[in-house]
Design an enzyme around this catalytic site. Structure first.
Site, PDB file in Angstrom:
ATOM      1  N   ASP A  90      11.797  16.297  20.526  1.00  0.00           N
ATOM      2  CA  ASP A  90      11.489  16.477  21.937  1.00  0.00           C
ATOM      3  C   ASP A  90      12.774  16.352  22.739  1.00  0.00           C
ATOM      4  O   ASP A  90      13.809  15.912  22.245  1.00  0.00           O
ATOM      5  CB  ASP A  90      10.329  15.603  22.400  1.00  0.00           C
ATOM      6  CG  ASP A  90      10.677  14.165  22.540  1.00  0.00           C
ATOM      7  OD1 ASP A  90      11.870  13.846  22.482  1.00  0.00           O
ATOM      8  OD2 ASP A  90       9.760  13.357  22.724  1.00  0.00           O
ATOM      9  N   SER A  91      12.697  16.799  23.982  1.00  0.00           N
ATOM     10  CA  SER A  91      13.922  17.072  24.759  1.00  0.00           C
ATOM     11  C   SER A  91      14.571  15.817  25.321  1.00  0.00           C
ATOM     12  O   SER A  91      15.697  15.865  25.779  1.00  0.00           O
ATOM     13  CB  SER A  91      13.564  17.983  25.913  1.00  0.00           C
ATOM     14  OG  SER A  91      12.726  17.290  26.824  1.00  0.00           O
ATOM     15  N   GLY A  93      13.271  14.319  27.922  1.00  0.00           N
ATOM     16  CA  GLY A  93      12.832  14.220  29.316  1.00  0.00           C
ATOM     17  C   GLY A  93      11.849  13.082  29.541  1.00  0.00           C
ATOM     18  O   GLY A  93      12.019  12.258  30.445  1.00  0.00           O
ATOM     19  N   PHE A  94      10.828  13.003  28.698  1.00  0.00           N
ATOM     20  CA  PHE A  94       9.787  11.989  28.892  1.00  0.00           C
ATOM     21  C   PHE A  94      10.350  10.578  28.747  1.00  0.00           C
ATOM     22  O   PHE A  94      10.035   9.683  29.533  1.00  0.00           O
ATOM     23  CB  PHE A  94       8.651  12.218  27.884  1.00  0.00           C
ATOM     24  CG  PHE A  94       7.533  11.223  28.010  1.00  0.00           C
ATOM     25  CD1 PHE A  94       6.595  11.338  29.020  1.00  0.00           C
ATOM     26  CD2 PHE A  94       7.425  10.151  27.123  1.00  0.00           C
ATOM     27  CE1 PHE A  94       5.564  10.416  29.157  1.00  0.00           C
ATOM     28  CE2 PHE A  94       6.401   9.224  27.247  1.00  0.00           C
ATOM     29  CZ  PHE A  94       5.473   9.352  28.261  1.00  0.00           C
ATOM     30  N   ASP A 144      12.211  19.017  30.296  1.00  0.00           N
ATOM     31  CA  ASP A 144      11.220  19.084  31.378  1.00  0.00           C
ATOM     32  C   ASP A 144      11.216  17.783  32.156  1.00  0.00           C
ATOM     33  O   ASP A 144      11.762  16.775  31.714  1.00  0.00           O
ATOM     34  CB  ASP A 144       9.809  19.349  30.817  1.00  0.00           C
ATOM     35  CG  ASP A 144       9.301  18.198  29.954  1.00  0.00           C
ATOM     36  OD1 ASP A 144      10.123  17.559  29.259  1.00  0.00           O
ATOM     37  OD2 ASP A 144       8.096  17.931  29.951  1.00  0.00           O
ATOM     38  N   GLN A 187       4.104  22.363  32.688  1.00  0.00           N
ATOM     39  CA  GLN A 187       3.712  21.188  33.472  1.00  0.00           C
ATOM     40  C   GLN A 187       2.755  21.663  34.569  1.00  0.00           C
ATOM     41  O   GLN A 187       2.256  22.774  34.508  1.00  0.00           O
ATOM     42  CB  GLN A 187       4.963  20.490  34.049  1.00  0.00           C
ATOM     43  CG  GLN A 187       5.817  19.800  32.988  1.00  0.00           C
ATOM     44  CD  GLN A 187       5.163  18.562  32.376  1.00  0.00           C
ATOM     45  OE1 GLN A 187       4.088  18.127  32.804  1.00  0.00           O
ATOM     46  NE2 GLN A 187       5.794  17.994  31.357  1.00  0.00           N
ATOM     47  N   ASP A 264       1.132  15.611  18.677  1.00  0.00           N
ATOM     48  CA  ASP A 264       1.855  14.416  18.246  1.00  0.00           C
ATOM     49  C   ASP A 264       1.297  13.263  19.060  1.00  0.00           C
ATOM     50  O   ASP A 264       0.802  13.464  20.168  1.00  0.00           O
ATOM     51  CB  ASP A 264       3.362  14.522  18.520  1.00  0.00           C
ATOM     52  CG  ASP A 264       3.667  14.289  19.989  1.00  0.00           C
ATOM     53  OD1 ASP A 264       3.457  15.209  20.789  1.00  0.00           O
ATOM     54  OD2 ASP A 264       4.065  13.166  20.360  1.00  0.00           O
ATOM     55  N   CYS A 302     -11.172   7.483   1.357  1.00  0.00           N
ATOM     56  CA  CYS A 302      -9.783   7.802   1.693  1.00  0.00           C
ATOM     57  C   CYS A 302      -8.899   7.696   0.445  1.00  0.00           C
ATOM     58  O   CYS A 302      -9.083   6.809  -0.392  1.00  0.00           O
ATOM     59  CB  CYS A 302      -9.292   6.844   2.774  1.00  0.00           C
ATOM     60  SG  CYS A 302      -7.556   7.047   3.203  1.00  0.00           S
ATOM     61  N   CYS A 304      -5.537   7.217   0.511  1.00  0.00           N
ATOM     62  CA  CYS A 304      -4.235   6.613   0.833  1.00  0.00           C
ATOM     63  C   CYS A 304      -3.966   5.403  -0.061  1.00  0.00           C
ATOM     64  O   CYS A 304      -4.875   4.881  -0.705  1.00  0.00           O
ATOM     65  CB  CYS A 304      -4.197   6.214   2.311  1.00  0.00           C
ATOM     66  SG  CYS A 304      -4.811   4.549   2.620  1.00  0.00           S
ATOM     67  N   CYS A 307      -6.370   2.443   0.359  1.00  0.00           N
ATOM     68  CA  CYS A 307      -7.800   2.580   0.038  1.00  0.00           C
ATOM     69  C   CYS A 307      -8.076   3.023  -1.398  1.00  0.00           C
ATOM     70  O   CYS A 307      -9.139   2.720  -1.942  1.00  0.00           O
ATOM     71  CB  CYS A 307      -8.452   3.605   0.961  1.00  0.00           C
ATOM     72  SG  CYS A 307      -8.358   3.193   2.707  1.00  0.00           S
ATOM     73  N   HIS A 335      -2.398   4.520   5.870  1.00  0.00           N
ATOM     74  CA  HIS A 335      -3.818   4.879   5.991  1.00  0.00           C
ATOM     75  C   HIS A 335      -4.071   5.741   7.231  1.00  0.00           C
ATOM     76  O   HIS A 335      -4.734   6.778   7.158  1.00  0.00           O
ATOM     77  CB  HIS A 335      -4.692   3.616   6.044  1.00  0.00           C
ATOM     78  CG  HIS A 335      -6.096   3.939   6.438  1.00  0.00           C
ATOM     79  ND1 HIS A 335      -7.032   4.415   5.547  1.00  0.00           N
ATOM     80  CD2 HIS A 335      -6.702   3.938   7.660  1.00  0.00           C
ATOM     81  CE1 HIS A 335      -8.157   4.684   6.195  1.00  0.00           C
ATOM     82  NE2 HIS A 335      -7.980   4.400   7.475  1.00  0.00           N
TER      83      HIS A 335
END
Ligand SMILES: [Zn+2]
Length: 367
Positions: A90-91, A93-94, A144, A187, A264, A302, A304, A307, A335
């Site tokens: 990611d850029s 920005g956030f 952004d 946005q 994500d 599961c 994993c 489990c 998990h």
């Protein structure tokens, strides 16, 4: 340029394949967070064993420590973190908006002080794209400005218009390489008209994929779905659509139904470190005393490491979480990522047989 082929449609949902320089990614897909170059509490091999073929790295964190130029000199982020599959970055920005102090946003970019040592930095659209190139990201995100909810309509409009100008500069700065692409970010807060204007402008600039940003910031699921219903149909049919920072399992199911391909979220990994497990029958808090004497596995269906077989009981996981043991974080993160990967695989299989609506109904009744 990055290849994206829609294989099967089921209503608005798509079963597709994204082909990067580091292999194919089957969509819809959930991307685990490798913010600082590590999926917390997991080896790269363990991440791949959950079924993940793409993870998300973070420009802001990696530019501050250990530095993009250093990672480039060491062979790029894939080599650095021993992850041979795809990476989206990611850029920054956030994180600049949420972590850095004394930030100043201007037309050129944003200046800020590091949350680590107070050092002064500048992030422009061009520098963000250059850092992501140094890292070797398969998918680069345009810089952004994300506003939090609620923000005034004027603040949202100003940030959205700045984001569109930054998008054009980011696109221009991106160096074309086979198997690498750059995504623009829509946005516009919860204003459908602003979202549509932003979408039209980004399509005009022309990106390899389109992200919907600025959601899951406190507006609620119903509002998020209504923004998606207004925005997603306006995005190009033949390009991937990425809903950033989302979300809970029910958010993923609802967004896939509305035509989103990529996700994500910090939830499965962060929850894995705070004793929260996602299961086919809802979330389980392993700190709860009712697990103290329970010899059964977390989820018998599961596969994993926590489990599978009859190795780790709920009682043992409870003990690890109550004792603050590292193994508890490792097992529950493995998990949770497996749960998210299985949920996405289940949706992909349902789209292939035209039964995603039934899958969604079964999912809703199981929670
Ligand atoms: Zn499991």
């Amino acid at each position: 340029m990055i290849d994206f082929e829609v294989l099967v449609r089921d209503g608005a949902a798509r079963r597709a394949r994204l082909v990067t320089a580091h292999g194919a990614v089957e969509t819809p897909v959930f991307m685990p967070l490798a913010t600082t170059g590590t999926v917390k509490a997991m080896t790269s091999e363990a991440v791949a064993a959950t079924g993940a073929r793409i993870v998300l790295g973070n420009t802001y964190h990696l530019m501050l420590r250990p530095g993009a130029e250093r990672i480039a000199a060491l062979g790029g982020l894939h080599r650095f973190m021993n992850w041979p599959h795809a990476i989206l970055t990611d850029s920054g920005g956030f994180q600049v908006m949420s972590l850095a102090s004394r930030r100043t946003i201007g037309e050129a970019g944003v200046t800020f002080r590091s949350h680590l040592d107070g050092s002064l930095h500048e992030l422009t659209p061009e520098r963000s794209v250059a850092i992501q190139h140094l890292l070797g990201a398969d998918i680069t995100m345009a810089l952004d400005e994300c506003t939090l909810h609620p923000s005034s309509p004027e603040a949202v409009q100003r940030a959205t218009e700045l984001t569109m100008r930054w998008a054009e500069r980011s696109r221009h700065a991106f160096v074309e390489r086979p198997g690498h692409g750059v995504f623009g970010i829509v946005q516009g807060g919860i204003d459908p008209d602003l979202r549509l204007r932003a979408t039209a402008r980004l399509i005009e600039i022309g990106f390899d994929g389109y992200a919907v940003g600025g959601l899951a910031v406190g507006e609620g699921q119903e509002t998020m779905f209504s923004v998606l219903a207004a925005t997603v149909p306006a995005l190009p049919e033949d390009r991937p659509r990425y809903l950033m920072g989302v979300g809970k399992p029910a958010d993923l199911v609802g967004a896939v139904l509305r035509g989103v391909d990529m996700f994500d979220c910090v939830l499965p990994t962060r929850s894995g470190r705070t004793a929260q497990a996602f299961t086919r029958h809802g979330t389980v808090n392993l700190r709860n005393a009712r697990h103290a004497d329970d010899p059964s596995p977390l989820d018998p269906e599961c596969g994993c490491p926590a489990c599978a077989g009859s190795g780790y009981s709920r009682a043992y996981l409870h003990h690890l979480c109550r004792s603050g043991e590292i193994l508890g974080s490792m097992l529950l993160t493995a998990h949770n990522l497996r749960y998210y990967a299985d949920l996405m695989a289940g949706m992909r299989a349902a789209i292939e047989t035209g039964s995603l609506a039934d899958f969604a109904a079964d999912f809703a009744s199981s929670q």
